[in-house]
Write an enzyme that holds these catalytic residues in place. Structure first.
Site, PDB file in Angstrom:
ATOM      1  N   HIS A  36       0.841  -1.222   0.000  1.00  0.00           N
ATOM      2  CA  HIS A  36       0.000   0.000   0.000  1.00  0.00           C
ATOM      3  C   HIS A  36       0.866   1.258   0.000  1.00  0.00           C
ATOM      4  CE1 HIS A  36      -3.234  -2.780   1.208  1.00  0.00           C
ATOM      5  NE2 HIS A  36      -2.349  -3.241   2.081  1.00  0.00           N
ATOM      6  N   SER A  51      14.457  21.783 -16.124  1.00  0.00           N
ATOM      7  CA  SER A  51      13.270  22.588 -16.399  1.00  0.00           C
ATOM      8  C   SER A  51      13.694  23.887 -17.073  1.00  0.00           C
ATOM      9  CB  SER A  51      12.546  22.882 -15.084  1.00  0.00           C
ATOM     10  OG  SER A  51      11.791  24.063 -15.196  1.00  0.00           O
ATOM     11  N   LYS A  96      15.660  22.092 -10.886  1.00  0.00           N
ATOM     12  CA  LYS A  96      15.037  20.816 -11.227  1.00  0.00           C
ATOM     13  C   LYS A  96      15.967  19.799 -11.876  1.00  0.00           C
ATOM     14  CE  LYS A  96      10.559  20.973 -10.389  1.00  0.00           C
ATOM     15  NZ  LYS A  96       9.642  19.971 -10.816  1.00  0.00           N
ATOM     16  N   GLU A 128       9.371   8.660 -16.613  1.00  0.00           N
ATOM     17  CA  GLU A 128       7.983   9.069 -16.874  1.00  0.00           C
ATOM     18  C   GLU A 128       7.557   8.711 -18.303  1.00  0.00           C
ATOM     19  OE1 GLU A 128       7.666  13.229 -15.826  1.00  0.00           O
ATOM     20  OE2 GLU A 128       8.319  12.816 -13.787  1.00  0.00           O
TER      21      GLU A 128
END
Ligand code: ARG
Length: 458
Positions: free
Chosen positions: A156, A277, A283, A290
């Protein structure tokens, strides 16, 4: 448009129809397979005396020259041709004249495309196997290097019980090993040759189907000619295998994304596998993970599309089947790219062992072990569960981990606790005592098994 038919037509095909019907812009990928299939067919026709030795030699020479010209770039696979089969045949006739017109004896584009696609998918299965083998090698190395990297295993997405990073990656080794084995079994099943099936009902020429099958490294000719021209289930099986690979890659990607987040910082992506970024200078984003996660949908799309295309198609060949190519090619490119990128990203990633271990200590992942400690002292498990639950609450209110809770607090809950509780709940002993087969304590044997598998496939 250069066409292989036209005799029974009295009018030119509409331009839009030509465009809609043509497949050269995507089936040009089957060029090499089309040449291989044609060489085998011509060799067999010659051996059977259906073509003369001279015609056979001319065709072999012509096909080889077309292949060389395409490889060198002198011959561009484009132009006003209906498909790759028309392209090769027209070029052959242009090169060697009338003998070229005999190549298609005893053959239909239906068995021709069936053999081309099978050869192509078989080649791609072999490539995919190599890529998975290399990914498995990287996963195995991470396992070997991290048998003492302690961390919480999660359920979980909550810290659950202590494991090691080696054990966590061992789970991925098993997933990718099954992916590998799935490819092996698909390859075994699909390795039959449809050439000689003709349009659907074979032919009256004395073809030697065993010969073409063996020239093209197939195990045998397919049993039924109608099945031979209309079977695409091996494409579906392969897309299914690719989808499962992508599912596994996307789960691993998701974990890398979580572990790379500012809150976790379990991993550090190498600069070569991260992106920045345009506005936020601080960043360092996990775009590759992704994208792998994102591209999974695209591969599932190809599988679904193929299943729907084939649904309810009457026997034997129908033009719908031409739709087996574009999405499949895209799914193959996508999955192969993702496996390669994942291998590179994993291989260059570093693990923050200290943070993983500290996080495991702070998350009560050793609570089950504390209960097991009481059980060993004779307390029934259900009572022990309640006692440890109360001690966890106590830890939370004091802001300490179970390792830091004073013995007096333990003893206030149960007289069964002694000084040895601390040793019993250390991450190291929690892991090393888990010796059930497949559990984190058994990593040396699991790694030995993984290495034996790898040496068997390389
Ligand atoms: N481009 C076709 C395909 O991919 C080749 C087979 C054509 N056969 C036919 N009967 N029109 O399926």
């Amino acid at each position: 448009m250069a066409q292989l038919w036209g005799g029974r037509f009295t009018k030119q095909t509409d331009e839009l129809v030509n465009e809609f019907n043509a497949s050269l812009k995507f089936d040009r990928r089957l060029f090499e397979q089309d040449i291989r299939g044609s060489l085998a067919h011509a060799a067999m026709l010659t051996a059977q005396g259906i073509l003369s030795e001279e015609e056979g030699a001319l065709i072999r020479d012509g096909l080889t020259r077309i292949r060389t010209a395409a490889e060198s770039g002198d011959l561009k696979i484009e132009g006003d041709y209906e498909d790759i089969h028309s392209f090769v045949e027209a070029n052959l006739i242009g090169l060697i004249g009338d003998a070229g017109k005999k190549l298609h004896t005893g053959r239909s584009r239906n068995d021709q495309v069936a053999v081309d696609m099978r050869l192509y998918i078989r080649d791609e299965i072999d490539e995919t196997k190599k890529l998975i083998a290399s990914l498995l090698g990287t996963v195995c190395r991470i396992m070997e290097e991290n048998t003492d990297t302690y961390m919480a295993g999660f359920t979980h997405l909550q810290k659950a019980q202590p494991v090691t990073l080696a054990h966590h990656f061992g789970a991925y080794f098993e997933m990718f090993r099954r992916d590998y084995e799935r490819l092996v079994s698909i390859r075994d099943r699909m390795n039959v040759c449809p050439l000689g099936s003709g349009a659907l009902a074979g032919t009256t020429y004395p073809l030697d189907r065993e010969m073409t099958a063996s020239l093209l490294d197939f195990d045998r000719p397919c049993e039924n000619s109608m099945d031979g021209v209309s079977d695409r289930d091996y494409v579906i099986e392969y897309l299914d295998a690719l989808s499962i690979i992508m599912m596994h890659l996307s789960r691993l990607s998701e974990e890398i994304i979580i572990w790379n987040s500012n809150e976790y910082r379990f991993v550090e992506l190498d600069d070569t596998y991260a992106t920045g970024s345009s506005i936020m200078p601080q960043k360092k984003n996990p775009d590759i993970a992704e994208l792998i996660r994102g591209k999974t949908g695209r591969v599932y799309g190809a599988l679904t599309s193929m299943l729907v295309t084939m649904k309810a198609l009457p026997l034997a060949y129908d033009k719908d089947m031409q739709e087996d190519k574009e999405m499949t090619f895209d799914a193959i490119d996508t999955t192969k790219g993702c496996i390669t990128l994942m291998t590179g990203m994993l291989g260059s990633m570093t693990f923050n062992k200290e943070r993983m271990e500290r996080s495991a200590q702070q998350g009560f992942s050793n609570a089950t072990d504390a209960a097991d400690y009481l059980v060993r002292k004779g307390v029934p498990f259900r009572d022990a569960h309640g006692m440890i639950g109360r001690l966890v609450l106590r830890c939370i209110s004091l802001g300490v981990s179970m390792d830091e809770l004073p013995l007096a607090e333990y003893r206030a809950e149960s007289e069964s606790f002694d000084e040895d509780i601390y040793q019993a709940i250390s991450l190291k002993s929690c892991v090393s005592k888990r010796l059930t087969k497949g559990a984190p304590g058994g990593m040396p044997a699991e790694i030995a098994g993984a290495k034996a598998f790898l040496s068997g496939i390389s």
